[in-house]
Design a protein around this motif. Structure first.
Motif: not given
Length: 439
Positions: A18-39
């Motif tokens: 079982a993967l906690p929701a906060e771990d998933i959301d945190s990783a999604v947020t981090e990935r989106l923020q990283s994506l925003g630097k080059t999109t």
């Protein structure tokens, strides 16, 4: 991360993570923020796309990628935490929707594990150890064989005898029907060479040029072509020529042609003896090793992961396909053709590997070097072979595995019940064929 493990049957494990929701959301947020630097998006400068726009556009894709990455990492962390040794790749499936809840993501990994066991080897393993000496007569016989390979055949006007070469046409039939590979024209055959199936050559002794004869033979039960194995067959024979064998004189010129630079018979005997000793050692070692491995299998009846057996079957099938024509169809090579040998190899690999691990056996550099040099000794340029192995990491790893296997063989042999048995060189190198048994 919550982990639970269930043993379903044998070596199979069912692990729920079982993967906690906060771990998933945190990783999604981090990935989106990283994506925003080059999109780059119309209406916005590069790297200035608002987060809520990025989230609306890319979150489903990013969440899927994040889940895939988290599943891989969490599975690795979970098996480490639970001290499990997976054999093969896991099957991953999300839990049923009703079981997932809204607080995260849960998945089930189904996989097999390596068996846990203490390898057994003791004096219940019986080994017959051949004791063989190379006699002068063995060396002389080998020289005679080499001379026969340089024989010159000349046409004679008489009936054929053993060691003659006859030129024949033959056509084979099973139940009156010709079969593939059973026909040839003007084929040379040395009588007594054993190049044809048993009973074929002996029936051609006494024939002269122009003679015709029909002979009956039976293919061996273990003949490599399964459609011929055990089949009663008749061959129509037409003799074109009979040729007598004339052997060359064993002189300096002939000796040098065998690669002996000094051209002496003593040098030839020394070289032949060296090669015979190497081949004899290899044959004796292989026979002892086979007995050791059979004993280990009997004393260690462990369960084996089906995933590893499947991998071994696929590997053997691929090896066989590489030896076939390029357009060969692999569909006729069913798993059953390889399963018995694959299971043996996997089981032995696990037992030998566990002995290596438990007894902390190492493949030291000197032993690996000695093995490579031994393997290279039969080649014309040994140093070239040695350099090849040491320039090829995969080949060298194979040698290291062989060294470990031989170290295990030696260790098990020390604990086994060993009986010495004297044998002649000829019996060792050319053991008599076992007589077929009848029920």
């Amino acid at each position: 991360m919550q982990v639970s493990v269930e043993t379903t049957q044998g070596l199979q494990r069912k692990m729920t993570i079982a993967l906690p929701a906060e771990d998933i959301d945190s990783a999604v947020t981090e990935r989106l923020q990283s994506l925003g630097k080059t999109t780059k998006m119309n209406g916005f400068r590069p790297g200035k796309v608002p987060y809520n726009v990025l989230k609306k556009r890319f979150e489903p894709q990013v969440r899927s990628e994040v889940l895939g990455s988290l599943i891989n990492k969490s599975f690795y962390d979970a098996v480490q935490q639970e001290k499990l040794r997976p054999a093969g790749q896991p099957e991953i499936a999300p839990e049923d929707e009703k079981d997932k809840g809204a607080d995260g993501f849960s998945y089930v990994a189904t996989f097999e594990v390596y068996p846990e066991f203490d390898p057994v080897y003791n004096d219940k393993i019986s080994v017959i150890k051949p004791q063989v000496e190379i006699e002068d007569s063995d060396v002389d016989e080998m020289i005679e064989s080499l001379i026969k390979q340089r024989a010159d055949f000349k046409v004679v006007d008489r009936a054929s005898a053993n060691d003659d070469q006859i030129i024949i046409d033959f056509t084979g039939r099973i139940e009156g029907e010709e079969f593939d590979g059973g026909k040839a024209e003007k084929a040379p055959l040395v009588l007594g060479s054993g190049s044809m199936i048993e009973g074929f050559e002996s029936q051609l002794i006494g024939l002269a040029a122009g003679d015709k004869k029909t002979i009956q033979v039976t293919f061996p039960e273990d003949y490599e072509a399964e459609h011929l194995a055990g089949k009663a067959t008749e061959f129509d024979i037409n003799v074109h020529e009979v040729k007598e064998s004339f052997l060359p004189e064993l002189n300096e010129e002939l000796v040098k042609s065998f690669g002996i630079e000094d051209g002496t018979i003593a040098g030839l005997k020394a070289d032949i003896t060296k090669n015979m000793e190497r081949e004899l050692k290899q044959r004796v070692d292989n026979e002892i090793k086979t007995q050791i491995m059979d004993g280990l299998l009997e004393l260690n009846p462990i369960d084996i992961p089906s995933a590893l057996v499947k991998e071994e079957i696929d590997r053997q099938r691929e090896q066989m396909m590489q030896q076939m024509p390029g357009d060969a169809d692999a569909s006729f090579l069913s798993d059953e053709l390889f399963s018995e040998q694959a299971e043996r190899r996997v089981r032995l690999g696990l037992v030998v590997g566990e002995i290596v691990r438990k007894d902390e056996i190492k493949a030291d550099a000197a032993a690996v070097r000695a093995q490579v040099e031994s393997m290279a000794g039969s080649y014309q340029d040994p140093q070239q072979v040695i350099d090849y192995y040491y320039s090829n990491p995969e080949m060298l790893r194979n040698v290291e595995g062989l060294v470990l296997e031989e170290a295990v063989t030696a260790k098990v042999l020390d604990a086994s019940a060993v009986t010495d048995e004297k044998r002649s060189f000829q019996d060792m190198m050319n053991p008599p064929k076992a007589e077929p048994t009848t029920e």
